[in-house]
Design a protein around this motif. Structure first.
Motif, mmCIF file in Angstrom:
data_model
loop_
_atom_site.group_PDB
_atom_site.id
_atom_site.type_symbol
_atom_site.label_atom_id
_atom_site.label_comp_id
_atom_site.label_asym_id
_atom_site.label_seq_id
_atom_site.Cartn_x
_atom_site.Cartn_y
_atom_site.Cartn_z
ATOM 1 N N ILE A 9 -6.122 -23.751 -28.580
ATOM 2 C CA ILE A 9 -5.839 -24.946 -27.785
ATOM 3 C C ILE A 9 -6.029 -26.212 -28.616
ATOM 4 C CG2 ILE A 9 -6.666 -26.320 -25.814
ATOM 5 C CD1 ILE A 9 -7.224 -23.609 -24.428
ATOM 6 N N VAL A 10 -7.091 -26.258 -29.403
ATOM 7 C CA VAL A 10 -7.363 -27.442 -30.228
ATOM 8 C C VAL A 10 -6.278 -27.631 -31.280
ATOM 9 C CG1 VAL A 10 -8.950 -28.381 -31.936
ATOM 10 C CG2 VAL A 10 -9.831 -27.434 -29.814
ATOM 11 N N SER A 11 -5.852 -26.547 -31.917
ATOM 12 C CA SER A 11 -4.827 -26.683 -32.947
ATOM 13 C C SER A 11 -3.483 -27.093 -32.348
ATOM 14 C CB SER A 11 -4.702 -25.399 -33.765
ATOM 15 O OG SER A 11 -4.346 -24.326 -32.943
ATOM 16 N N LEU A 12 -3.162 -26.586 -31.178
ATOM 17 C CA LEU A 12 -1.928 -27.020 -30.515
ATOM 18 C C LEU A 12 -2.006 -28.482 -30.080
ATOM 19 C CD1 LEU A 12 -0.988 -23.881 -28.406
ATOM 20 C CD2 LEU A 12 0.103 -24.723 -30.486
ATOM 21 N N CYS A 13 -3.178 -28.923 -29.670
ATOM 22 C CA CYS A 13 -3.349 -30.339 -29.334
ATOM 23 C C CYS A 13 -3.164 -31.215 -30.566
ATOM 24 C CB CYS A 13 -4.719 -30.581 -28.718
ATOM 25 S SG CYS A 13 -4.856 -30.015 -27.026
ATOM 26 N N ALA A 14 -3.664 -30.741 -31.702
ATOM 27 C CA ALA A 14 -3.493 -31.508 -32.939
ATOM 28 C C ALA A 14 -2.021 -31.589 -33.319
ATOM 29 C CB ALA A 14 -4.301 -30.874 -34.068
ATOM 30 N N LEU A 15 -1.257 -30.563 -32.989
ATOM 31 C CA LEU A 15 0.169 -30.565 -33.328
ATOM 32 C C LEU A 15 1.023 -31.340 -32.337
ATOM 33 C CD1 LEU A 15 0.751 -26.892 -34.488
ATOM 34 C CD2 LEU A 15 1.036 -28.942 -35.847
ATOM 35 N N ILE A 16 0.621 -31.370 -31.080
ATOM 36 C CA ILE A 16 1.492 -31.938 -30.047
ATOM 37 C C ILE A 16 0.947 -33.238 -29.460
ATOM 38 C CG2 ILE A 16 2.518 -31.491 -27.783
ATOM 39 C CD1 ILE A 16 2.447 -28.487 -28.568
ATOM 40 N N VAL A 17 -0.317 -33.229 -29.043
ATOM 41 C CA VAL A 17 -0.867 -34.363 -28.288
ATOM 42 C C VAL A 17 -1.061 -35.595 -29.168
ATOM 43 C CG1 VAL A 17 -2.832 -35.138 -26.925
ATOM 44 C CG2 VAL A 17 -1.918 -32.847 -26.589
ATOM 45 N N ILE A 18 -1.622 -35.414 -30.345
ATOM 46 C CA ILE A 18 -1.908 -36.570 -31.207
ATOM 47 C C ILE A 18 -0.624 -37.296 -31.619
ATOM 48 C CG2 ILE A 18 -2.883 -37.281 -33.417
ATOM 49 C CD1 ILE A 18 -5.058 -35.155 -32.957
ATOM 50 N N PRO A 19 0.417 -36.591 -32.112
ATOM 51 C CA PRO A 19 1.657 -37.326 -32.389
ATOM 52 C C PRO A 19 2.284 -37.936 -31.133
ATOM 53 C CG PRO A 19 1.681 -35.251 -33.552
ATOM 54 C CD PRO A 19 0.501 -35.221 -32.628
ATOM 55 N N GLY A 20 2.089 -37.279 -29.986
ATOM 56 C CA GLY A 20 2.595 -37.846 -28.734
ATOM 57 C C GLY A 20 1.926 -39.165 -28.384
ATOM 58 N N LEU A 21 0.616 -39.225 -28.593
ATOM 59 C CA LEU A 21 -0.093 -40.485 -28.347
ATOM 60 C C LEU A 21 0.388 -41.589 -29.286
ATOM 61 C CD1 LEU A 21 -3.737 -39.180 -27.817
ATOM 62 C CD2 LEU A 21 -2.174 -40.084 -26.092
ATOM 63 N N PHE A 22 0.587 -41.233 -30.546
ATOM 64 C CA PHE A 22 1.071 -42.233 -31.491
ATOM 65 C C PHE A 22 2.521 -42.616 -31.213
ATOM 66 C CE2 PHE A 22 -2.678 -41.063 -33.939
ATOM 67 C CZ PHE A 22 -3.099 -42.322 -34.368
ATOM 68 N N LEU A 23 3.297 -41.707 -30.629
ATOM 69 C CA LEU A 23 4.661 -42.044 -30.214
ATOM 70 C C LEU A 23 4.623 -43.094 -29.115
ATOM 71 C CD1 LEU A 23 7.737 -41.548 -30.205
ATOM 72 C CD2 LEU A 23 7.309 -39.754 -28.520
ATOM 73 N N ILE A 24 3.717 -42.919 -28.163
ATOM 74 C CA ILE A 24 3.582 -43.898 -27.075
ATOM 75 C C ILE A 24 3.148 -45.251 -27.629
ATOM 76 C CG2 ILE A 24 2.244 -44.462 -25.001
ATOM 77 C CD1 ILE A 24 2.219 -41.407 -24.436
ATOM 78 N N VAL A 25 2.182 -45.244 -28.548
ATOM 79 C CA VAL A 25 1.732 -46.499 -29.167
ATOM 80 C C VAL A 25 2.888 -47.163 -29.917
ATOM 81 C CG1 VAL A 25 0.218 -47.458 -30.948
ATOM 82 C CG2 VAL A 25 -0.678 -45.821 -29.311
ATOM 83 N N SER A 26 3.675 -46.358 -30.630
ATOM 84 C CA SER A 26 4.807 -46.900 -31.384
ATOM 85 C C SER A 26 5.871 -47.473 -30.460
ATOM 86 C CB SER A 26 5.424 -45.822 -32.271
ATOM 87 O OG SER A 26 4.503 -45.392 -33.232
ATOM 88 N N LEU A 27 6.091 -46.826 -29.326
ATOM 89 C CA LEU A 27 7.074 -47.344 -28.376
ATOM 90 C C LEU A 27 6.640 -48.686 -27.795
ATOM 91 C CD1 LEU A 27 8.084 -44.103 -26.467
ATOM 92 C CD2 LEU A 27 9.538 -45.467 -27.955
ATOM 93 N N PHE A 28 5.339 -48.819 -27.503
ATOM 94 C CA PHE A 28 4.849 -50.073 -26.931
ATOM 95 C C PHE A 28 4.799 -51.202 -27.942
ATOM 96 C CE2 PHE A 28 2.753 -47.530 -23.448
ATOM 97 C CZ PHE A 28 3.536 -48.060 -22.447
ATOM 98 N N THR A 29 4.415 -50.890 -29.181
ATOM 99 C CA THR A 29 4.253 -51.941 -30.180
ATOM 100 C C THR A 29 5.507 -52.201 -30.990
ATOM 101 O OG1 THR A 29 3.463 -50.392 -31.850
ATOM 102 C CG2 THR A 29 1.800 -51.435 -30.428
ATOM 103 N N GLY A 30 6.384 -51.214 -31.095
ATOM 104 C CA GLY A 30 7.575 -51.367 -31.913
ATOM 105 C C GLY A 30 7.311 -51.123 -33.390
ATOM 106 N N GLN A 31 6.090 -50.750 -33.737
ATOM 107 C CA GLN A 31 5.712 -50.449 -35.114
ATOM 108 C C GLN A 31 5.775 -48.944 -35.314
ATOM 109 O OE1 GLN A 31 4.938 -52.711 -37.530
ATOM 110 N NE2 GLN A 31 5.469 -54.315 -36.050
ATOM 111 N N TRP A 32 6.827 -48.446 -35.938
ATOM 112 C CA TRP A 32 7.030 -47.011 -36.083
ATOM 113 C C TRP A 32 6.188 -46.408 -37.188
ATOM 114 C CZ3 TRP A 32 9.040 -44.579 -32.206
ATOM 115 C CH2 TRP A 32 9.813 -45.298 -31.310
ATOM 116 N N LYS A 33 5.513 -47.256 -37.944
ATOM 117 C CA LYS A 33 4.630 -46.740 -38.993
ATOM 118 C C LYS A 33 3.444 -45.988 -38.400
ATOM 119 C CE LYS A 33 5.824 -50.105 -42.475
ATOM 120 N NZ LYS A 33 5.370 -51.172 -43.352
#
Length: 64
Positions: A9-33
């Motif tokens: 579960i932890v390894s799948l979260c590292a693969l899916i959830v963490i990039p998903g959170l950063f995708l949301i942050v990138s969508l809100f800020t417009g900074q794709w870095k």
């Protein structure tokens, strides 16, 4: 057996959830870095954990 389920579960979260959170942050800020710089560490951590966990699950199945 319970520890391998938690590790999976932890390894799948590292693969899916963490990039998903950063995708949301990138969508809100417009900074794709944010998304670009989060993908390599999450892939390294997630794939390493996933491979080791799957190997351990195979070993446990052979014993039982």
């Amino acid at each position: 057996m319970q520890n391998t389920k938690a590790a999976l579960i932890v390894s799948l979260c590292a693969l899916i959830v963490i990039p998903g959170l950063f995708l949301i942050v990138s969508l809100f800020t417009g900074q794709w870095k944010y998304l670009l710089f989060s993908i390599p560490p999450s892939l390294i951590a997630g794939l390493t954990g996933l491979l080791l966990t799957l190997r351990q699950i195979k070993i446990e199945r052979k014993i039982v």
